[in-house]
Design a protein around this motif. Sequence first.
Motif, PDB file in Angstrom:
ATOM      1  N   ALA A 109       0.842  -1.209   0.000  1.00 32.72           N
ATOM      2  CA  ALA A 109       0.000   0.000   0.000  1.00 32.72           C
ATOM      3  C   ALA A 109       0.875   1.256   0.000  1.00 32.72           C
ATOM      4  O   ALA A 109       0.631   2.195  -0.771  1.00 32.72           O
ATOM      5  CB  ALA A 109      -0.936  -0.005   1.207  1.00 32.72           C
ATOM      6  N   ILE A 110       1.894   1.263   0.857  1.00 34.94           N
ATOM      7  CA  ILE A 110       2.794   2.432   0.915  1.00 34.94           C
ATOM      8  C   ILE A 110       3.555   2.559  -0.412  1.00 34.94           C
ATOM      9  O   ILE A 110       3.664   3.648  -0.978  1.00 34.94           O
ATOM     10  CB  ILE A 110       3.788   2.291   2.094  1.00 34.94           C
ATOM     11  CG1 ILE A 110       3.056   2.402   3.438  1.00 34.94           C
ATOM     12  CG2 ILE A 110       4.911   3.325   1.985  1.00 34.94           C
ATOM     13  CD1 ILE A 110       2.685   3.801   3.870  1.00 34.94           C
ATOM     14  N   ARG A 111       4.024   1.428  -0.927  1.00 40.10           N
ATOM     15  CA  ARG A 111       4.792   1.460  -2.175  1.00 40.10           C
ATOM     16  C   ARG A 111       3.984   2.102  -3.307  1.00 40.10           C
ATOM     17  O   ARG A 111       4.520   2.848  -4.130  1.00 40.10           O
ATOM     18  CB  ARG A 111       5.199   0.046  -2.578  1.00 40.10           C
ATOM     19  CG  ARG A 111       6.290  -0.016  -3.674  1.00 40.10           C
ATOM     20  CD  ARG A 111       6.538  -1.446  -4.163  1.00 40.10           C
ATOM     21  NE  ARG A 111       6.577  -2.391  -3.056  1.00 40.10           N
ATOM     22  CZ  ARG A 111       7.645  -2.579  -2.293  1.00 40.10           C
ATOM     23  NH1 ARG A 111       8.746  -1.911  -2.522  1.00 40.10           N
ATOM     24  NH2 ARG A 111       7.589  -3.456  -1.303  1.00 40.10           N
ATOM     25  N   SER A 112       2.688   1.837  -3.321  1.00 37.25           N
ATOM     26  CA  SER A 112       1.844   2.333  -4.407  1.00 37.25           C
ATOM     27  C   SER A 112       1.687   3.857  -4.352  1.00 37.25           C
ATOM     28  O   SER A 112       1.145   4.456  -5.283  1.00 37.25           O
ATOM     29  CB  SER A 112       0.476   1.661  -4.355  1.00 37.25           C
ATOM     30  OG  SER A 112      -0.242   2.146  -3.236  1.00 37.25           O
ATOM     31  N   LEU A 113       2.143   4.485  -3.262  1.00 30.61           N
ATOM     32  CA  LEU A 113       2.007   5.939  -3.144  1.00 30.61           C
ATOM     33  C   LEU A 113       3.219   6.692  -3.697  1.00 30.61           C
ATOM     34  O   LEU A 113       3.265   7.927  -3.629  1.00 30.61           O
ATOM     35  CB  LEU A 113       1.810   6.331  -1.674  1.00 30.61           C
ATOM     36  CG  LEU A 113       0.552   5.792  -0.990  1.00 30.61           C
ATOM     37  CD1 LEU A 113       0.497   6.286   0.450  1.00 30.61           C
ATOM     38  CD2 LEU A 113      -0.694   6.241  -1.746  1.00 30.61           C
ATOM     39  N   ASP A 114       4.190   5.978  -4.247  1.00 28.04           N
ATOM     40  CA  ASP A 114       5.443   6.607  -4.678  1.00 28.04           C
ATOM     41  C   ASP A 114       5.202   7.792  -5.612  1.00 28.04           C
ATOM     42  O   ASP A 114       5.673   8.904  -5.368  1.00 28.04           O
ATOM     43  CB  ASP A 114       6.334   5.553  -5.352  1.00 28.04           C
ATOM     44  CG  ASP A 114       7.708   6.101  -5.705  1.00 28.04           C
ATOM     45  OD1 ASP A 114       8.306   6.779  -4.837  1.00 28.04           O
ATOM     46  OD2 ASP A 114       8.175   5.867  -6.830  1.00 28.04           O
ATOM     47  N   GLU A 115       4.423   7.534  -6.639  1.00 25.82           N
ATOM     48  CA  GLU A 115       4.191   8.573  -7.643  1.00 25.82           C
ATOM     49  C   GLU A 115       3.471   9.785  -7.025  1.00 25.82           C
ATOM     50  O   GLU A 115       3.854  10.938  -7.262  1.00 25.82           O
ATOM     51  CB  GLU A 115       3.350   7.992  -8.783  1.00 25.82           C
ATOM     52  CG  GLU A 115       3.514   8.721 -10.101  1.00 25.82           C
ATOM     53  CD  GLU A 115       2.691   8.045 -11.198  1.00 25.82           C
ATOM     54  OE1 GLU A 115       2.075   8.753 -12.010  1.00 25.82           O
ATOM     55  OE2 GLU A 115       2.655   6.789 -11.197  1.00 25.82           O
ATOM     56  N   ALA A 116       2.462   9.486  -6.217  1.00 30.16           N
ATOM     57  CA  ALA A 116       1.699  10.572  -5.590  1.00 30.16           C
ATOM     58  C   ALA A 116       2.594  11.392  -4.661  1.00 30.16           C
ATOM     59  O   ALA A 116       2.462  12.626  -4.580  1.00 30.16           O
ATOM     60  CB  ALA A 116       0.499   9.999  -4.819  1.00 30.16           C
ATOM     61  N   ALA A 117       3.507  10.717  -3.955  1.00 24.92           N
ATOM     62  CA  ALA A 117       4.413  11.425  -3.048  1.00 24.92           C
ATOM     63  C   ALA A 117       5.362  12.323  -3.834  1.00 24.92           C
ATOM     64  O   ALA A 117       5.632  13.466  -3.436  1.00 24.92           O
ATOM     65  CB  ALA A 117       5.192  10.422  -2.204  1.00 24.92           C
ATOM     66  N   ILE A 118       5.862  11.812  -4.963  1.00 32.19           N
ATOM     67  CA  ILE A 118       6.746  12.621  -5.805  1.00 32.19           C
ATOM     68  C   ILE A 118       6.012  13.850  -6.325  1.00 32.19           C
ATOM     69  O   ILE A 118       6.516  14.975  -6.271  1.00 32.19           O
ATOM     70  CB  ILE A 118       7.307  11.771  -6.979  1.00 32.19           C
ATOM     71  CG1 ILE A 118       8.269  10.701  -6.430  1.00 32.19           C
ATOM     72  CG2 ILE A 118       8.022  12.647  -8.009  1.00 32.19           C
ATOM     73  CD1 ILE A 118       8.688   9.649  -7.447  1.00 32.19           C
ATOM     74  N   LYS A 119       4.768  13.623  -6.784  1.00 30.59           N
ATOM     75  CA  LYS A 119       3.965  14.759  -7.268  1.00 30.59           C
ATOM     76  C   LYS A 119       3.736  15.799  -6.183  1.00 30.59           C
ATOM     77  O   LYS A 119       3.749  16.991  -6.428  1.00 30.59           O
ATOM     78  CB  LYS A 119       2.599  14.255  -7.769  1.00 30.59           C
ATOM     79  CG  LYS A 119       2.595  13.940  -9.262  1.00 30.59           C
ATOM     80  CD  LYS A 119       1.169  13.732  -9.765  1.00 30.59           C
ATOM     81  CE  LYS A 119       1.183  13.045 -11.117  1.00 30.59           C
ATOM     82  NZ  LYS A 119      -0.025  12.242 -11.336  1.00 30.59           N
ATOM     83  N   ALA A 120       3.529  15.306  -4.943  1.00 26.79           N
ATOM     84  CA  ALA A 120       3.298  16.223  -3.826  1.00 26.79           C
ATOM     85  C   ALA A 120       4.599  16.864  -3.341  1.00 26.79           C
ATOM     86  O   ALA A 120       4.580  17.767  -2.506  1.00 26.79           O
ATOM     87  CB  ALA A 120       2.625  15.477  -2.669  1.00 26.79           C
ATOM     88  N   GLY A 121       5.735  16.372  -3.876  1.00 27.09           N
ATOM     89  CA  GLY A 121       7.027  16.937  -3.497  1.00 27.09           C
ATOM     90  C   GLY A 121       7.483  16.533  -2.110  1.00 27.09           C
ATOM     91  O   GLY A 121       8.314  17.211  -1.487  1.00 27.09           O
TER      92      GLY A 121
END
Lengths: 446, 446
Positions: A106-118
């Motif tokens: 679940a955490i791994r799947s947030l990688d892209e969203a975290a990058i977008k959020a900076g």
Amino acid sequence: MKNILLIGAGLSSSSLIRYILERSEKEDYFLVVADKDEKLILSKTKNHPRSKAIQINALDREERLPYLKEADLVISMLPAIYHIEIAHDCIALQKNLITPSYISDAIRSLDEAAIKAGIIIMNEIGVDPGIDHMSAMKIIHEIQAEGGKVHSFKSFCGGLVAPEFDTNPWHYKFTWNPRNVVLAGQGGASCFIEENQYKYIPYNRLFKRLDPISIPEYGDFEGYANRDSLKYRSIYGLDGIPTIYRGTLRRPGYAEAWSKLIDLGLTDDNYQMDLSEKLTPRTFLNAFLPYHPTRSVEDKLKDFLGPDASNMYEKFEFLGFFEDQNPMGIPNASPAQLLQEILVRKLSLNQGDKDMLVMFHEFVYHMKDEKYKIESYMVNIGEDQTYTSMSNTVGLPVAICAKMILNGSIHATGVQMPITPEIYNPILAELEELGIRFEEKKTKLA
Amino acid sequence: MKNILLIGAGLSSSSLIRYILERSEKEDYFLVVADKDEKLILSKTKNHPRSKAIQINALDREERLPYLKEADLVISMLPAIYHIEIAHDCIALQKNLITPSYISDAIRSLDEAAIKAGIIIMNEIGVDPGIDHMSAMKIIHEIQAEGGKVHSFKSFCGGLVAPEFDTNPWHYKFTWNPRNVVLAGQGGASCFIEENQYKYIPYNRLFKRLDPISIPEYGDFEGYANRDSLKYRSIYGLDGIPTIYRGTLRRPGYAEAWSKLIDLGLTDDNYQMDLSEKLTPRTFLNAFLPYHPTRSVEDKLKDFLGPDASNMYEKFEFLGFFEDQNPMGIPNASPAQLLQEILVRKLSLNQGDKDMLVMFHEFVYHMKDEKYKIESYMVNIGEDQTYTSMSNTVGLPVAICAKMILNGSIHATGVQMPITPEIYNPILAELEELGIRFEEKKTKLA
């Protein structure tokens, strides 16, 4: 002022809180600690003027959101399954997040969203996982930088009792969640690679296949295999390595006796025993021994353990397995729950006891037609029952990472773990100043 | 004309179809057989004028409903999990239903609705469960009717290969779903009561605790414990019985070798092996044996089996475990799936082989200060590979029960199993005429 929100004030947060508050003037930190138990928070922040205790249910989004909004950095020390909720908030609010736990899918799947959020979501930065990653990657990168090729990597870690307080025949006391210790290794085989051959060890043989480990000044240990060693190949950049193995350390004799608990069936968590509330340690044990019209439970256990097993018998006796006075009183209990009750009564840390964290790596590598071995190990003793070794080794890397994120020395974003030199070098250096240090021994092999 | 709808034309339906069609003129039956495979139906009904083959997906309610509406009685021979859907329809349409399977919680919850609808849902009326219930209840009721009190009840059943075709060192061939055989005993301990003591046997010891059973003319067998013997206390009206035990029969030597498959880890179904499609039987076995730079898989297996294990080694060799030519080619396979592939290649019934069903009960009881033992056993050999013993012993009790419901001799409604004399007496009597008969031996004990 830099606002740090720490969610969860349990055992592993003690050293983390102390580290941050000790530096709060100099670094201009303000620490908000959220937990459902205000007393627990205050026992650790001690009403430090740069701290605030917030008694909330952190699992309730409405309750935690105001504090997340005010934070410059969030640290989640909740049980691992809850990090995902905090992570979603941190992405929405663009707040950096640290957790010491394994990266879940679940955490791994947030990688892209975290990058977008900076933002960065830093994980696996306590101990096993954490210090093991950093100390291993440092040596692997050094070998590779000199042109070496790693042939074999074996790594072991164990939470134990300090030698001075090692007072029972198991040479073990709980320094960690007892339920995890009772269920260790269940739910699938352990797998690793040895000389390019995949090897699988089923649960019933896990504590029978042991690696002897010896550490100067601290004596002998035995390692049994962790669940999945294979995934570390890609994490550590060691794809194609012929041998990779990760294990857990115990003192000699523990595993042999634990294996008998498994053989008996006492670690099973898959069913509830009939009338479990009426079971005493003795009737519990007897339910897994064959019926005999006259033979005692003691004698039947001796039969089960086999000849020359007085060391193991002594371990069973120490746990009170022959006591028949008081029912344990746990209704609808699995064998594992009843075993845990028995173990916790006898293998808990006593007042004044100190814990010990042991880590051991072995690297075999080729360089310019030569073959070398590096052994690297760390032994850390807890200070007391608040600032345990577990609390120091989990909390301090988290705290140092928090400092680095707040002072801008970490630039990565997305879902991360501490396997790059920019991150592990300063953390390992500061851990060494704080008494968590590795010894290294290099040998040229024939 | 009495319309019987049979859903499912698989292996266990052969004898059932033959029984009904043979009596269809006399009893005025018309048999509708629904299955997704029309050829399979016709191979068994042989275009009998009083039969009709319906090729449908019986799991689709719209497809099956028209046939249910026309039926006077419904027999579901689907896999057990699907009975519940048919049962709901039968209640709505007020149709009697028979299934040979264990009563699931879902089926049990329909008792009141079935009574309201005025229908019977008869279950557990094949073999294990079925003939075992009926033959045991008959003796238990007889003992009780004479004033006796049952002290101990042990019951065993096994599907095996007939002695004439017993041609491999395992003395076993699959006569039943191979997957169930591979997974037998997994998912919890086996439990029973011995002299008022609850006893639990974990999976890793299940095939090591064996009861020797001897049957005149058929020789020696060994029984290992079934999962849950305890529930039979209340089903059989034996609450408070000091000893109750149910087990599965195999030929001597099978269990000892099977236990080694478990110890190795080959029966595990909880995880997928890396690159499983590339594994040969030899590399599969080697993945569970320790690494050695020079020792062969054969020698490492001998080490694992221990001294004096030539009988077991022969069994492994027979299964082709040392073959390294052709990868098994099953991607994402668990060890259990790969083991099943190996077993099915070598332990399937050959053309012309016959199967054998063995059942054995032992009752110890007190009557007027005396103690007696009754042994009751049944051995049944299959006719051929269509009318197997499994098909006869499962299908014939179902068929006889169907006849009894249609001729009005069963008056019960609700969710039932065959444990009352009105039901088991006529069925056992007719089974005896059909060659499924029990021998009984009574002994006075000292």
